[in-house]
Design a protein around this motif. Structure first.
Motif, short mmCIF file in Angstrom:
data_model
loop_
_atom_site.label_atom_id
_atom_site.label_comp_id
_atom_site.label_asym_id
_atom_site.label_seq_id
_atom_site.Cartn_x
_atom_site.Cartn_y
_atom_site.Cartn_z
N TYR A 125 -9.04 -0.26 -0.96
CA TYR A 125 -9.03 1.11 -0.43
C TYR A 125 -8.19 1.21 0.83
N LYS A 126 -7.27 2.18 0.80
CA LYS A 126 -6.47 2.51 1.97
C LYS A 126 -6.59 4.02 2.19
N ALA A 127 -6.56 4.44 3.45
CA ALA A 127 -6.69 5.87 3.73
C ALA A 127 -5.93 6.25 4.99
N THR A 128 -5.44 7.48 5.00
CA THR A 128 -4.75 8.02 6.17
C THR A 128 -5.44 9.32 6.55
N GLU A 129 -5.82 9.45 7.82
CA GLU A 129 -6.48 10.65 8.31
C GLU A 129 -5.53 11.48 9.15
N ASN A 130 -5.93 12.70 9.44
CA ASN A 130 -5.17 13.61 10.31
C ASN A 130 -3.73 13.84 9.85
N VAL A 131 -3.53 13.97 8.55
CA VAL A 131 -2.18 14.21 8.02
C VAL A 131 -1.89 15.71 8.08
N ALA A 132 -0.83 16.08 8.75
CA ALA A 132 -0.45 17.49 8.85
C ALA A 132 -0.07 18.02 7.47
N ASN A 133 -0.32 19.30 7.23
CA ASN A 133 0.02 19.89 5.94
C ASN A 133 1.48 19.65 5.57
N ALA A 134 2.36 19.72 6.56
CA ALA A 134 3.79 19.55 6.31
C ALA A 134 4.13 18.12 5.87
N ASP A 135 3.25 17.17 6.19
CA ASP A 135 3.51 15.77 5.85
C ASP A 135 2.72 15.30 4.63
N TYR A 136 1.87 16.16 4.11
CA TYR A 136 0.94 15.75 3.06
C TYR A 136 1.66 15.25 1.81
N GLU A 137 2.66 16.00 1.35
CA GLU A 137 3.38 15.59 0.14
C GLU A 137 4.05 14.24 0.33
N ARG A 138 4.66 14.03 1.49
CA ARG A 138 5.34 12.76 1.76
C ARG A 138 4.37 11.58 1.70
N VAL A 139 3.21 11.73 2.31
CA VAL A 139 2.22 10.65 2.33
C VAL A 139 1.68 10.39 0.92
N LEU A 140 1.44 11.45 0.17
CA LEU A 140 1.01 11.28 -1.23
C LEU A 140 2.03 10.47 -2.02
N ARG A 141 3.31 10.84 -1.86
CA ARG A 141 4.37 10.14 -2.59
C ARG A 141 4.47 8.68 -2.18
N GLU A 142 4.27 8.40 -0.90
CA GLU A 142 4.33 7.01 -0.43
C GLU A 142 3.24 6.17 -1.06
N TYR A 143 2.04 6.73 -1.14
CA TYR A 143 0.94 5.99 -1.75
C TYR A 143 1.16 5.80 -3.25
N ALA A 144 1.67 6.84 -3.92
CA ALA A 144 1.93 6.74 -5.36
C ALA A 144 3.03 5.73 -5.64
N THR A 145 4.09 5.76 -4.86
CA THR A 145 5.20 4.84 -5.03
C THR A 145 4.76 3.40 -4.77
N VAL A 147 -2.57 22.65 0.50
CA VAL A 147 -1.31 22.05 0.01
C VAL A 147 -1.35 21.91 -1.51
N GLU A 148 -1.91 22.90 -2.17
CA GLU A 148 -2.07 22.84 -3.63
C GLU A 148 -0.76 22.57 -4.36
N ALA A 149 0.25 23.38 -4.06
CA ALA A 149 1.53 23.27 -4.78
C ALA A 149 2.14 21.89 -4.59
N ALA A 150 2.12 21.39 -3.37
CA ALA A 150 2.72 20.09 -3.07
C ALA A 150 1.98 18.96 -3.79
N ALA A 151 0.65 18.99 -3.73
CA ALA A 151 -0.14 17.94 -4.37
C ALA A 151 0.06 17.93 -5.89
N ARG A 152 0.08 19.11 -6.48
CA ARG A 152 0.25 19.20 -7.93
C ARG A 152 1.67 18.79 -8.35
N LYS A 153 2.62 19.03 -7.50
CA LYS A 153 4.00 18.60 -7.77
C LYS A 153 4.10 17.08 -7.80
N VAL A 154 3.44 16.44 -6.85
CA VAL A 154 3.46 14.98 -6.81
C VAL A 154 2.79 14.41 -8.06
N ALA A 155 1.67 15.01 -8.47
CA ALA A 155 0.97 14.55 -9.67
C ALA A 155 1.86 14.63 -10.91
#
Length: 332
Positions: A65-85, A98-106
């Motif tokens: 388990y890894k986690a990142t807290e206090n992620v700004a909405n503007a950075d959310y998609e980037r952090v999601l992509r980093e974890y997925a990659t 950040v619905e649109a960004a999260a669903r785009k990454v998925a």
């Protein structure tokens, strides 16, 4: 004499097994790699319950388990992509802003599994949603508040007027009205998920107008109640240990049923896009009414009896708490 030869799978044969539907074999033999992305600190009550459930799975040795807290909405998609990659197999978080960004990454990572807090629908094939459907214990806490108030005025401070907040506040209000039709409500939203000073000021204003019980949907409200010597009702977590003379009872959210289910399905190769909302309800032990604790002898026995009777009806299915996602309003 029969000689037993060791079974050796060629790369081609192993690839064939995977092709016929056995990718879960690798998951079952190793720890699932799980990452979480939160827009608020771990200490915030809503995220804290998710983090607690994931840490428990980590302690059992089921996941990395890894986690990142206090992620700004503007950075959310980037952090999601980093974890997925990075190869994390299951990603958990909250996508409300950040619905649109999260669903785009998925969509861009169809083999990665996502379990996201959301007011929206699941997105095939890999984007599951959850929310804190704890309206049942919220209703029960409302009954206690309605029976405990002496001024018949209750103050309610929420984060944002979105479904996950609205349904709890509406259930609380309905519960209070059941035992006390005379009760009036003052409702305010601070438009933040974590701003204790702002929530505290909003609560002070309600006490100044006569509220003697405060519904603490956000952190900061119980501090105001403690300072002004009025009562508070907790939400999501049990804060009575920190406020033993202030917090009467809380509606607790247990994220373990949802998290444990997602982990098992992921390991079994059965994870799919679905709504995990029901697993936050009392029948699945996803929510509960906290013990009265320090208020056990302070809450009238007849009121406790009414609450226990209603709780039993909820658990048996005889009584259903209405899910009302509309924005609650102050009494006129």
């Amino acid at each position: 004499m029969i000689q037993r030869r060791p079974l050796i799978l060629s790369a081609a044969a192993l690839a064939g097994l995977v092709a016929v539907g056995l990718p879960q074999f690798a998951f079952a033999q190793s720890k699932l790699k799980v990452a979480a992305v939160y827009t608020v600190p771990f200490e915030q009550q809503w995220v804290g319950r998710i983090h607690k459930a994931l840490k428990a799975a980590e302690a059992r040795g089921e996941i990395e388990y890894k986690a990142t807290e206090n992620v700004a909405n503007a950075d959310y998609e980037r952090v999601l992509r980093e974890y997925a990659t990075a190869g994390n197999q299951l990603i958990v978080g909250e996508a409300f802003a950040v619905e649109a960004a999260a669903r785009k990454v998925a969509k861009d990572f169809p083999k990665t599994m996502f379990l996201m807090g959301s007011s929206g629908k699941p997105q095939a094939p890999n984007f599951s949603v959850f929310d804190n459907y704890i309206q049942e214990p919220a209703y029960l806490t409302g009954m206690i508040a309605g029976g405990m108030t002496k001024s018949n005025k209750i103050g309610m401070v929420g984060g944002f007027p979105i479904p996950e907040v609205n349904r709890l506040m509406n259930a609380f209000m309905a519960g209070a009205k059941e035992v006390n039709p005379k009760v009036e409500f003052s409702v305010s939203f601070i438009n933040s998920w974590f701003d204790p000073p702002k929530a505290k000021e909003a609560a002070f204003a309600m006490v100044d107008k006569g509220a003697d019980i405060l519904y603490a949907e956000r952190f900061g409200v119980s501090d105001a109640a403690k300072e002004r010597k009025v009562l508070a009702i907790g939400n999501v977590i049990n804060t009575q240990p920190q406020y033993p003379d202030t917090v009467v009872v809380s509606a607790l959210w247990n994220m373990e049923p949802s998290i444990d289910r997602a982990i098992k399905l992921a390991k079994d190769g059965q994870f799919k896009a679905e709504d995990y909302g029901p697993y936050s309800q009392m029948q699945h032990k996803g929510s509960e009414l906290s013990p009265l604790g320090t208020f056990e002898k302070k809450v009238p026995a007849d009121l406790v009896a009414k609450v226990k009777a209603r709780e039993a009806e909820i658990l048996s299915g005889k009584y259903s708490v209405k899910i009302d996602d509309r924005q609650p309003k102050s009494s006129k």
